[in-house]
Design an enzyme around this catalytic site. Sequence first.
Site, mmCIF file in Angstrom:
data_model
loop_
_atom_site.group_PDB
_atom_site.id
_atom_site.type_symbol
_atom_site.label_atom_id
_atom_site.label_comp_id
_atom_site.label_asym_id
_atom_site.label_seq_id
_atom_site.Cartn_x
_atom_site.Cartn_y
_atom_site.Cartn_z
ATOM 1 N N ARG A 155 -0.115 4.571 0.379
ATOM 2 C CA ARG A 155 -0.430 5.503 1.088
ATOM 3 C C ARG A 155 -0.093 5.177 2.374
ATOM 4 O O ARG A 155 -0.419 4.037 3.135
ATOM 5 C CB ARG A 155 -2.063 5.570 1.152
ATOM 6 C CG ARG A 155 -2.361 6.593 2.292
ATOM 7 C CD ARG A 155 -3.975 6.991 1.766
ATOM 8 N NE ARG A 155 -4.148 7.602 0.453
ATOM 9 C CZ ARG A 155 -4.233 8.700 0.258
ATOM 10 N NH1 ARG A 155 -3.651 9.653 1.092
ATOM 11 N NH2 ARG A 155 -4.421 9.546 -0.815
ATOM 12 N N GLN A 186 0.916 -1.308 -0.092
ATOM 13 C CA GLN A 186 -0.006 -0.040 0.111
ATOM 14 C C GLN A 186 0.840 1.148 -0.087
ATOM 15 O O GLN A 186 1.468 1.362 0.879
ATOM 16 C CB GLN A 186 -0.933 0.197 1.278
ATOM 17 C CG GLN A 186 -1.373 1.467 1.575
ATOM 18 C CD GLN A 186 -2.476 1.661 0.583
ATOM 19 O OE1 GLN A 186 -2.096 2.810 -0.506
ATOM 20 N NE2 GLN A 186 -3.600 1.036 0.369
ATOM 21 N N GLY A 246 -24.993 2.181 1.078
ATOM 22 C CA GLY A 246 -24.381 0.579 0.864
ATOM 23 C C GLY A 246 -23.131 0.961 0.103
ATOM 24 O O GLY A 246 -22.626 1.863 -0.372
ATOM 25 N N GLU A 263 -3.709 0.957 -8.471
ATOM 26 C CA GLU A 263 -4.875 1.186 -8.323
ATOM 27 C C GLU A 263 -4.691 2.769 -7.339
ATOM 28 O O GLU A 263 -5.723 3.462 -7.211
ATOM 29 C CB GLU A 263 -5.737 0.165 -7.398
ATOM 30 C CG GLU A 263 -7.067 0.342 -7.329
ATOM 31 C CD GLU A 263 -7.262 0.953 -5.727
ATOM 32 O OE1 GLU A 263 -8.510 1.200 -5.600
ATOM 33 O OE2 GLU A 263 -6.511 1.269 -4.898
ATOM 34 N N ARG A 303 -6.509 6.474 -8.359
ATOM 35 C CA ARG A 303 -7.770 6.629 -7.421
ATOM 36 C C ARG A 303 -7.455 7.646 -6.385
ATOM 37 O O ARG A 303 -8.349 8.461 -5.830
ATOM 38 C CB ARG A 303 -8.575 5.553 -6.996
ATOM 39 C CG ARG A 303 -8.939 4.643 -7.695
ATOM 40 C CD ARG A 303 -9.753 3.601 -7.385
ATOM 41 N NE ARG A 303 -10.363 2.554 -8.514
ATOM 42 C CZ ARG A 303 -11.328 1.768 -8.416
ATOM 43 N NH1 ARG A 303 -12.035 1.675 -7.394
ATOM 44 N NH2 ARG A 303 -11.665 1.001 -9.457
ATOM 45 N N GLY A 353 -9.081 -1.244 -2.507
ATOM 46 C CA GLY A 353 -9.948 -1.015 -1.691
ATOM 47 C C GLY A 353 -9.811 -0.736 -0.228
ATOM 48 O O GLY A 353 -10.752 -1.133 0.861
ATOM 49 N N GLU A 354 -8.548 -0.502 0.185
ATOM 50 C CA GLU A 354 -8.148 -0.460 1.834
ATOM 51 C C GLU A 354 -9.095 0.714 2.445
ATOM 52 O O GLU A 354 -9.378 0.484 3.624
ATOM 53 C CB GLU A 354 -6.512 0.112 1.855
ATOM 54 C CG GLU A 354 -6.564 -0.256 3.358
ATOM 55 C CD GLU A 354 -4.868 -0.309 3.651
ATOM 56 O OE1 GLU A 354 -4.688 -0.172 4.709
ATOM 57 O OE2 GLU A 354 -4.257 -0.547 2.742
ATOM 58 N N GLN A 396 -18.986 -0.852 -4.604
ATOM 59 C CA GLN A 396 -18.085 -1.422 -5.359
ATOM 60 C C GLN A 396 -17.346 -2.315 -4.379
ATOM 61 O O GLN A 396 -16.846 -1.815 -3.286
ATOM 62 C CB GLN A 396 -17.041 -0.399 -6.030
ATOM 63 C CG GLN A 396 -16.083 -1.189 -6.814
ATOM 64 C CD GLN A 396 -15.003 -0.236 -7.658
ATOM 65 O OE1 GLN A 396 -15.059 1.172 -7.247
ATOM 66 N NE2 GLN A 396 -14.220 -0.465 -8.393
#
Length: 319
Positions: free
Chosen positions: A36, A34, A55, A109, A113, A75-76, A58
């Site tokens: 970040r 990761q 909800g 990713e 993003r 998706g962390e 994704q």
Amino acid sequence: MAFSLFGIGKNNSDSTKNKVVEVKLDQIIPNRYQPRKVFDQDGIRELAQTIDEHGLLQPIVLREYEPAKYEIIAGERRYRAMKLLKWEKAPAIIEKMSDQETASLALIENLQRSQLSSVEEAQAYRQLMDLNHLTQSQLAKGMGKSQSFVANKLRLLRLITPVQTAILDHRISERHGRALLDLDEKQQRDMLMRIVNERLTVRQTEDEVARLLGRPLPSEIAELKAAAKRKELASLESHPEEVPAAPEETTPAKKTAPKRKAVKKPKNNKAKQVNDARLALNTIKKSIKMATTNGFEIRTQEKDSGDAYQLTIEIPKKQ
């Protein structure tokens, strides 16, 4: 951005990619690669509120690195938000990936993003190059960036760890950090303390670094340029007839006016000399700009002495 450059996901079928399963949160660990290092807790809380109201739009992407144990590929932030909401399970897509593919996709990713800090971005670029054995040029092409952009980001990794950490923590800006690149470790450490304690601006920092290195102060160079520009504009405003006009066709009537020609000739020559000097200066600057665009580090100092333009060019041997 084309993931195929790094050989990611080539062997995954569409049915595998689209299958969503429920995975217990306590069976999931964050990605080891990761990029970040600092997560905005307010942003995580806002994301958790959005997920709670609407909800999870994704699913997160995981890989099974051991039986019933999963590592996050993408998706962390969503994972952290679900933990904040005390969810027991997370909707997820399970991918089959190697360590290299997992690391590369996690880095890409996040570069796509997340608004990474400049240091985090530089670290991600370096890891992608090391993982996939890429040159700066190959990485830049795959990421849709110029080679000079990637090279300038990677230069930040030459800063000592405390300076990089200060950028990560937003105590100083990227431009502050860049001003310290030519200093040794001790000088960087001392200057970092001054920037933080004295709240130096970028220009003040650049001036202090220049004093340490015995170079002309950037603020003084900028003032000299501004003064020369003001002088030039004032000269053009007070002598508008010296601005060269567009060439006109010669007529018989004008040929019979020698006095008029005698008055204009020195003025046109003077304007031509000014233009020739500026043309030469601009040609050199364009060559310097072309070299920096191709990844070379070049420092210049420009001075207008009144009678001439002085341009000093410094090209470090180690690029």
